[in-house]
Design a protein around this motif. Sequence first.
Motif, short mmCIF file in Angstrom:
data_model
loop_
_atom_site.label_atom_id
_atom_site.label_comp_id
_atom_site.label_asym_id
_atom_site.label_seq_id
_atom_site.Cartn_x
_atom_site.Cartn_y
_atom_site.Cartn_z
N THR A 1 0.83 -1.21 0.00
CA THR A 1 0.00 0.00 0.00
C THR A 1 0.87 1.26 0.00
N ALA B 1 -5.79 -1.71 -6.70
CA ALA B 1 -6.92 -0.78 -6.80
C ALA B 1 -6.55 0.50 -6.06
N GLU B 2 -7.24 1.57 -6.41
CA GLU B 2 -7.04 2.84 -5.72
C GLU B 2 -8.25 3.06 -4.83
N TYR B 3 -8.02 3.50 -3.59
CA TYR B 3 -9.13 3.69 -2.67
C TYR B 3 -8.81 4.89 -1.79
N TYR C 1 -3.11 3.63 -3.01
CA TYR C 1 -3.08 2.39 -3.78
C TYR C 1 -2.94 1.18 -2.83
N TYR C 2 -3.60 0.11 -3.21
CA TYR C 2 -3.50 -1.17 -2.50
C TYR C 2 -3.32 -2.27 -3.53
#
Lengths: 213, 213
Positions: B48, B83-85, B89-90
Amino acid sequence: MTNNNGWTQKSDKGILIVLSGPSGVGKGTVCSALRQCTSDLVYSVSATTRSPRAGEQEGVNYFFKSKEQFLSMIERDELLEWAEYVGNYYGTPREFVRSTLDAGKDIILEIEVQGALKVKQKFPEGVFIFLLPPSLDELEQRIVTRGTDSMDAIRSRMNAAREEIALLEHYDYAIVNDRVELACQRIQAILEAEHCKKERYLPVLQKWLEEVH
Amino acid sequence: MTNNNGWTQKSDKGILIVLSGPSGVGKGTVCSALRQCTSDLVYSVSATTRSPRAGEQEGVNYFFKSKEQFLSMIERDELLEWAEYVGNYYGTPREFVRSTLDAGKDIILEIEVQGALKVKQKFPEGVFIFLLPPSLDELEQRIVTRGTDSMDAIRSRMNAAREEIALLEHYDYAIVNDRVELACQRIQAILEAEHCKKERYLPVLQKWLEEVH
């Protein structure tokens, strides 16, 4: 699936487990142990032309048939497999398997390697488990310990076992019979996992998602 | 397989289990319970770009990366999914999964439905398990009970859940989360059954049968 609105983890239809493996590997012992610890597993009952022995019950130990009846079952494709042994016929009636599965019960068939492959042709949706010895040395030891075979017979049994083990590729699972209770646990795990296969849930799911909510 | 002459029931290589399911179904709870009762299961550690919180350890909770490092991991295809949250990023580092499996250990990855499907594209040999609620009503009840969502948000979550459940067809297994300990048992059964798949034994078997005896 006991109601329209949800799932239980057991599907409507049972599973046919076919337990096979080379002679001497301990199929019978594992099957008996499994019978003791899994109360809701039905054991496949064979049809035979041999005469009932004292205490044997129709539909429990065997379905006893005349030779004419048996040949007519073959003709009508009512057997998943059959073989002749010492002048008598033995076979697996399709109808008993089918009606057990339709009643939502799992059924197990213990059978030698060639017979299992015949069943697979007629009933590919079965779960085919191959019982392996911990090693070839161990298998030889078990056959020797039985003490019923000459050295030549042992050598010939071992060659047959090698050929049979090579047929593992046609099976779904391989279970090592290192300890009977561990082999039983593995078969139970396979049964539980097979009941969780997504294919069993898709039809119910479809119905469920179409419901007005 | 610890010696050339036999099998143990665990193969040389571990298995990647991907546990997914709709939001609210209880993936995290099941995963924590599984962690408590299965000591030899490794949990996938995500990469992350968000900053470490108090007590979080590098390589245990996360692999902490700068944005540049993360983007370069994407570029070099070092992530099974990402994915971006909320601006961070993760992602799932391929190398951590690969080295764990090569060490003969099983690894579990808990992830939402779309992420799991991305992992499947890059790692189809994983075992993909979909966690289902006992019913849609039950799922709605769980989301309502959390009390964090408005009626509109609940409706939109339920619609998303329906769409996600329809993706079950891309998974291998469906597990009903009726009781956490039962869900854990089912996952353990699947893991045990997967270790018995015949594919895992064929290479060893081949070597074994070619040995002079």
